[in-house]
Structure formats: C-alpha cells, structure tokens
Scaffold this motif. Sequence first.
Motif, PDB file in Angstrom:
ATOM      1  N   ILE A 356       0.859  -1.189   0.000  1.00 41.50           N
ATOM      2  CA  ILE A 356       0.000   0.000   0.000  1.00 41.50           C
ATOM      3  C   ILE A 356       0.894   1.237   0.000  1.00 41.50           C
ATOM      4  CG2 ILE A 356      -1.733   1.288   1.298  1.00 41.50           C
ATOM      5  CD1 ILE A 356      -2.652  -1.395   2.470  1.00 41.50           C
ATOM      6  N   ALA A 357       0.749   2.077  -1.025  1.00 44.70           N
ATOM      7  CA  ALA A 357       1.575   3.287  -1.126  1.00 44.70           C
ATOM      8  C   ALA A 357       1.033   4.358  -0.192  1.00 44.70           C
ATOM      9  CB  ALA A 357       1.584   3.806  -2.556  1.00 44.70           C
ATOM     10  N   VAL A 358       1.904   4.909   0.662  1.00 43.50           N
ATOM     11  CA  VAL A 358       1.502   5.942   1.615  1.00 43.50           C
ATOM     12  C   VAL A 358       2.261   7.234   1.276  1.00 43.50           C
ATOM     13  CG1 VAL A 358       1.375   6.632   4.030  1.00 43.50           C
ATOM     14  CG2 VAL A 358       1.085   4.223   3.406  1.00 43.50           C
ATOM     15  N   TYR A 359       1.505   8.267   0.924  1.00 43.05           N
ATOM     16  CA  TYR A 359       2.089   9.550   0.554  1.00 43.05           C
ATOM     17  C   TYR A 359       1.735  10.622   1.592  1.00 43.05           C
ATOM     18  CZ  TYR A 359       3.181   7.970  -4.212  1.00 43.05           C
ATOM     19  OH  TYR A 359       3.696   7.313  -5.304  1.00 43.05           O
ATOM     20  N   ASP A 360       2.657  11.549   1.775  1.00 48.10           N
ATOM     21  CA  ASP A 360       2.448  12.709   2.641  1.00 48.10           C
ATOM     22  C   ASP A 360       2.423  13.949   1.752  1.00 48.10           C
ATOM     23  OD1 ASP A 360       2.311  14.467   4.797  1.00 48.10           O
ATOM     24  OD2 ASP A 360       4.478  14.472   5.115  1.00 48.10           O
ATOM     25  N   ASP A 361       1.439  14.828   1.976  1.00 47.43           N
ATOM     26  CA  ASP A 361       1.382  16.050   1.177  1.00 47.43           C
ATOM     27  C   ASP A 361       0.836  17.191   2.019  1.00 47.43           C
ATOM     28  OD1 ASP A 361       1.568  16.653  -2.040  1.00 47.43           O
ATOM     29  OD2 ASP A 361       0.246  18.047  -0.996  1.00 47.43           O
ATOM     30  N   PHE A 362       1.362  18.385   1.751  1.00 51.67           N
ATOM     31  CA  PHE A 362       1.055  19.603   2.489  1.00 51.67           C
ATOM     32  C   PHE A 362      -0.286  20.207   2.077  1.00 51.67           C
ATOM     33  CE2 PHE A 362       1.973  24.135   3.630  1.00 51.67           C
ATOM     34  CZ  PHE A 362       2.451  23.941   4.914  1.00 51.67           C
ATOM     35  N   ALA A 363      -0.932  19.648   1.053  1.00 58.70           N
ATOM     36  CA  ALA A 363      -2.130  20.268   0.475  1.00 58.70           C
ATOM     37  C   ALA A 363      -3.222  20.464   1.518  1.00 58.70           C
ATOM     38  CB  ALA A 363      -2.654  19.409  -0.672  1.00 58.70           C
ATOM     39  N   HIS A 364      -3.775  21.689   1.565  1.00 61.29           N
ATOM     40  CA  HIS A 364      -4.897  21.954   2.464  1.00 61.29           C
ATOM     41  C   HIS A 364      -5.923  22.903   1.853  1.00 61.29           C
ATOM     42  CE1 HIS A 364      -1.587  24.742   3.293  1.00 61.29           C
ATOM     43  NE2 HIS A 364      -2.490  25.644   3.605  1.00 61.29           N
ATOM     44  N   HIS A 365      -5.537  23.695   0.879  1.00 63.98           N
ATOM     45  CA  HIS A 365      -6.485  24.532   0.148  1.00 63.98           C
ATOM     46  C   HIS A 365      -7.210  23.639  -0.866  1.00 63.98           C
ATOM     47  CE1 HIS A 365      -7.985  27.610  -2.611  1.00 63.98           C
ATOM     48  NE2 HIS A 365      -7.728  28.530  -1.695  1.00 63.98           N
ATOM     49  N   PRO A 366      -8.516  23.855  -1.141  1.00 63.37           N
ATOM     50  CA  PRO A 366      -9.236  22.968  -2.060  1.00 63.37           C
ATOM     51  C   PRO A 366      -8.576  22.798  -3.425  1.00 63.37           C
ATOM     52  CG  PRO A 366     -10.714  24.653  -1.158  1.00 63.37           C
ATOM     53  CD  PRO A 366      -9.373  24.876  -0.544  1.00 63.37           C
ATOM     54  N   THR A 367      -8.034  23.878  -3.977  1.00 61.87           N
ATOM     55  CA  THR A 367      -7.364  23.771  -5.281  1.00 61.87           C
ATOM     56  C   THR A 367      -6.155  22.847  -5.192  1.00 61.87           C
ATOM     57  OG1 THR A 367      -8.090  25.986  -5.937  1.00 61.87           O
ATOM     58  CG2 THR A 367      -6.204  25.048  -7.111  1.00 61.87           C
ATOM     59  N   ALA A 368      -5.352  23.000  -4.141  1.00 62.33           N
ATOM     60  CA  ALA A 368      -4.175  22.150  -3.962  1.00 62.33           C
ATOM     61  C   ALA A 368      -4.579  20.700  -3.718  1.00 62.33           C
ATOM     62  CB  ALA A 368      -3.333  22.668  -2.805  1.00 62.33           C
ATOM     63  N   VAL A 369      -5.643  20.482  -2.950  1.00 56.37           N
ATOM     64  CA  VAL A 369      -6.130  19.121  -2.703  1.00 56.37           C
ATOM     65  C   VAL A 369      -6.525  18.458  -4.021  1.00 56.37           C
ATOM     66  CG1 VAL A 369      -8.022  17.791  -1.686  1.00 56.37           C
ATOM     67  CG2 VAL A 369      -6.877  19.547  -0.333  1.00 56.37           C
ATOM     68  N   ASP A 370      -7.290  19.163  -4.830  1.00 55.38           N
ATOM     69  CA  ASP A 370      -7.749  18.621  -6.112  1.00 55.38           C
ATOM     70  C   ASP A 370      -6.577  18.264  -7.016  1.00 55.38           C
ATOM     71  OD1 ASP A 370      -9.529  18.018  -8.266  1.00 55.38           O
ATOM     72  OD2 ASP A 370      -9.227  20.030  -9.073  1.00 55.38           O
ATOM     73  N   GLU A 371      -5.620  19.179  -7.157  1.00 55.06           N
ATOM     74  CA  GLU A 371      -4.489  18.935  -8.057  1.00 55.06           C
ATOM     75  C   GLU A 371      -3.609  17.799  -7.540  1.00 55.06           C
ATOM     76  OE1 GLU A 371      -2.639  22.758  -8.295  1.00 55.06           O
ATOM     77  OE2 GLU A 371      -3.878  23.392  -9.997  1.00 55.06           O
ATOM     78  N   THR A 372      -3.403  17.741  -6.234  1.00 54.41           N
ATOM     79  CA  THR A 372      -2.568  16.687  -5.657  1.00 54.41           C
ATOM     80  C   THR A 372      -3.195  15.320  -5.861  1.00 54.41           C
ATOM     81  OG1 THR A 372      -1.642  18.179  -3.999  1.00 54.41           O
ATOM     82  CG2 THR A 372      -1.562  15.825  -3.507  1.00 54.41           C
ATOM     83  N   LEU A 373      -4.496  15.189  -5.603  1.00 55.77           N
ATOM     84  CA  LEU A 373      -5.164  13.894  -5.744  1.00 55.77           C
ATOM     85  C   LEU A 373      -5.191  13.441  -7.200  1.00 55.77           C
ATOM     86  CD1 LEU A 373      -8.120  14.313  -3.210  1.00 55.77           C
ATOM     87  CD2 LEU A 373      -6.002  12.992  -2.919  1.00 55.77           C
ATOM     88  N   ARG A 374      -5.416  14.369  -8.118  1.00 54.77           N
ATOM     89  CA  ARG A 374      -5.406  13.981  -9.532  1.00 54.77           C
ATOM     90  C   ARG A 374      -4.012  13.539  -9.970  1.00 54.77           C
ATOM     91  NH1 ARG A 374      -6.268  17.868 -12.842  1.00 54.77           N
ATOM     92  NH2 ARG A 374      -6.592  19.659 -11.466  1.00 54.77           N
ATOM     93  N   ALA A 375      -2.985  14.216  -9.448  1.00 60.29           N
ATOM     94  CA  ALA A 375      -1.618  13.818  -9.791  1.00 60.29           C
ATOM     95  C   ALA A 375      -1.295  12.435  -9.241  1.00 60.29           C
ATOM     96  CB  ALA A 375      -0.627  14.841  -9.247  1.00 60.29           C
ATOM     97  N   LEU A 376      -1.719  12.150  -8.012  1.00 62.93           N
ATOM     98  CA  LEU A 376      -1.457  10.836  -7.422  1.00 62.93           C
ATOM     99  C   LEU A 376      -2.244   9.740  -8.137  1.00 62.93           C
ATOM    100  CD1 LEU A 376      -1.322  11.648  -3.603  1.00 62.93           C
ATOM    101  CD2 LEU A 376       0.571  10.960  -5.096  1.00 62.93           C
ATOM    102  N   LYS A 377      -3.447  10.062  -8.578  1.00 56.93           N
ATOM    103  CA  LYS A 377      -4.236   9.086  -9.331  1.00 56.93           C
ATOM    104  C   LYS A 377      -3.539   8.721 -10.634  1.00 56.93           C
ATOM    105  CE  LYS A 377      -8.217   6.814  -9.453  1.00 56.93           C
ATOM    106  NZ  LYS A 377      -8.598   5.856  -8.387  1.00 56.93           N
ATOM    107  N   SER A 378      -2.904   9.717 -11.242  1.00 55.18           N
ATOM    108  CA  SER A 378      -2.144   9.460 -12.472  1.00 55.18           C
ATOM    109  C   SER A 378      -0.897   8.639 -12.184  1.00 55.18           C
ATOM    110  CB  SER A 378      -1.762  10.801 -13.111  1.00 55.18           C
ATOM    111  OG  SER A 378      -0.880  10.623 -14.193  1.00 55.18           O
TER     112      SER A 378
END
Length: 490
Positions: A356-378
Amino acid sequence: MRVHLIGVSGTGMGQLAMLLRDAGHDVSGSDMSFDPPMGPALEAAGIRCLPGYKAENIDAGYDLVVVGNAIRRDNVEAVRTDELGVAKTSMSGALREHFLVGRRPLVVTGTHGKTTTSAMCAWILAQAGLEPGFFIGGLPKNFPSGASIGSTKRKLGGMGGARMGKPAPFVVEGDEYDAVYWNKQPKFFDYVGVGSDDVAILTSIEHDHIDIYPSADVYEAQFAAMIDKLPPDGLIAADARDARARKLVSSRAKSRVAFYGLDGDETGDVTPTWFGALVAPDPVTGAQPFDLYAGGSYCGRFALKVPGAHNVRNAVGAIAACAEGFGVGVATARTALAAFEGVRRRQDLLGRPGGIAVYDDFAHHPTAVDETLRALKSREPNGRLWAIFEPRSATACRSLHQNEYATAFRAADRVLFAPLGRTNIPEAERLDVDKLAREIGESAEAMPTVDAIVARITEQAAPGDTIALLSNGAFGGIHAKLLSTLASRS
C-alpha cells in the motif's frame, strides 16, 4: 554580530538562524520546544538553543534580535528587547538586509505552488553554474537543506550571459503571511524592490489566510502592491491561466512580463510566451513528459519525476523566470528538471507497507487538494485512492471553502476527514466536516480521531491501494502510526 532569534524552531526562523551562523555570526535562539527535525538541526549547526522564553535570555550585548511572526508583543523576550533598546527585526527583514541586498532576488509568490517552484528555480540556477542562494519553506530533495547562502560573487547575467558583472541570484519563497506583530504586511514586501532588476514569479491568486486577510479584495491587494514594487528593469513571470494574476500583471506591471501557461488554458486576451503541452505519463517510470514552446518555437520534450499538470505548470514558470531573468539556456533547464527530485511533504512517498503506497502532502487549500489527488491518481492508477484530510490552517478550518471542498476530493475513491485542527474557531464560522462527508456521499466519512482513521484504513485498505495524507501540520503523528500498523498487518 551577536544575534538572537525569538521563536527559532519554526521552519523559516530555523533556516534563517543557520544562514546567519553560516555567515559567521554568533547565533542563539529560544522557543518553547526543540523537537525534531529542527531542534537537532539547530544544535548540529552550532546554534545555542534556549528552552522557554525568559527575559534573561536577552542582554544589551546583542547586536540584533529577530522576532518570529508567531511571537506576540507581550512576549517577555520581546518586551526585554525594547527595554534594552536592542535593534530588532522580523525574519523577512533580516533576510532582506543580510542576504538579499547586493544579490539578484528571484521571489516566488502566489497562493499555490510556491515551494516546489522555488525549489525548481534554485536547482535550475545551480545546475547552470550560477551558485544561487535560496530560502525555501520546505526541504528540496536535491539540496541538503531548504536554505543556503550561495555565492556572493558577481555572475554572468542577461539573456545568454550577454552582460557581465551581475550579482549572483538568491531564490526566496515569497510568503504572503504577515511578517511580525509590528508589521502586519506580507513577508514578500521585504523581498521585492531590493535591486534594480529583481525577478518575480506569480503563480496564482486565490483567497487564503482568512485570519489576516478578511476578504478576497484585501488579499488580492497585497499582490497588486507587490507588482507595483517591482522595478522597471525587473521581470515578472505570471501564470496566464489565473484570471486575477493575469489582470493585475497586465494592468499594473512596469517591469517586463513573461506570461506562461499550459495547452488548453483559458488565458483571455493574453498569449503566453512560455507554453507547455502535457504528454501521457510514462507507464513504467511514472515520469511526466511535456513539450515546451517559447515564443511559438518548439524547444523540445521535457520530463519530470514529480507527477501532475500542476508540476508541469510550476516547471514552465520556473523555466520562464530562469531563462529570461538569468540567461539560463533551455537545454540546461531540461537537464536540471529531469533530475529534480521534488520537495518533502509534496507527494512524498513514505513507504509501501504491505503493498500500500503511503504519501504525505502539504495540500490543504481545495485547489491544492484537487491537483494533488489527480496527480497521485495518475501516478498510482491501480487500486483505490484514499484521501485522508486534516483541516488545520486558519482558512481550512473555516467554512470559507465549504462548497469548494465538496468537489476537491473527486479523484479519490475513499475520503476520511479528521476533526478540525483548531479549536478556537467560532462555531458559526467552522468548516462542517460532517456536512462535507454527506455531500460527497457514501465514499466519505467524518472520523472522530486519528487512531480511528488508522484503524479504518488498516481494516479496509488492500494491496495496490494508495493513501494520501493531507495536512499542513503534524496530523497527530498519523504518518508513523499508519506505516507501523500497515507493516504489522502485512
């Protein structure tokens, strides 16, 4: 000098302390605690670490006291500094006076992407042989720390190195949060207007830091003032997709302007000089390729180890600033970016316990959350993507972005919300995580504690899944707890 820093254990203040020590000054610092990683790093750098705030920590023999922005005016050391008449300044003021003056600042500003873009700029300039100094609000993986004095020698400057004798560059992440209790203005005001040919990047403008800037207009006005401070011989590279940034730069900049963007962006009446076109990610390495164009001419294919369209956008902005501002060749930038490792706490892979891949990310603003999750999905297309979110910042804990959060997690298959990380928000202003979970649907759940989140993931996550831990704080130690529990289960 003898220098003392009040509130030295914060990331920025700690890095400043080490820069001052590297510059040859005698440095001490006080704070309530000296926890890892900053505490041990300060001690290893030879900083005298004084636990607790005490009036006797300050004496008349100090040449300068630097006051952190978390310190209040009634702090006993701040009061003692004034009583003794010792010179004082803020973190951003000290950085300006002791490290930016006499250099060519490259100031990276904007709501999103500052840390990664700053790290990219520092790495490109370093690989170009310009020996930049830098001050970044994170830990770039290509450097041993987030700050360095760099060279104080004069370097080649201008497009293609056509002009001689330019001061060496200094890259600084231009935070818009307030500087210190007696100067409630953005830190980046201290970073721009230092020289006659400063370079700046404006990545985006989206209302944030609601505890300091109560409205979007007040927030936007800080960036307008920053643009006004840039000198006529300077340069600002701005994201043409962002309507606010585009409007402000087009209407106010007296410096040169280099707009950048990506294929498919809506850029209004602006045509970006620097333009990136995404290519499908490499299915084996996960690398993110893109084609670069400058002034309509094809500059070749680039590749990033860090995934996502937002990182391609950061890279194009960094190239624009380094090429037009410091004469770095496109081929040099391409080689540097191919070796760019990213920044800790930005899509930072912590491990793969039990597959199971476990990532840590600083994202907390909705725009940053959206972009981070889409990048990880890719990057991790197989299995389910779990988004584990702790609302912790003053803005994230408020209902300002209640509606935006409802769509920010759309790339995730499962969403778990931790309780608010702040308890001092008036109830009427709080983000409603229970409502948010209901709006997202059956895939989302508001959890009572960090331990409950760990238990839910341990019970239901399967090999091939990806866990994204999203918080701008320590998140109750969830990182170590989850890695340990998943490893034990496997």
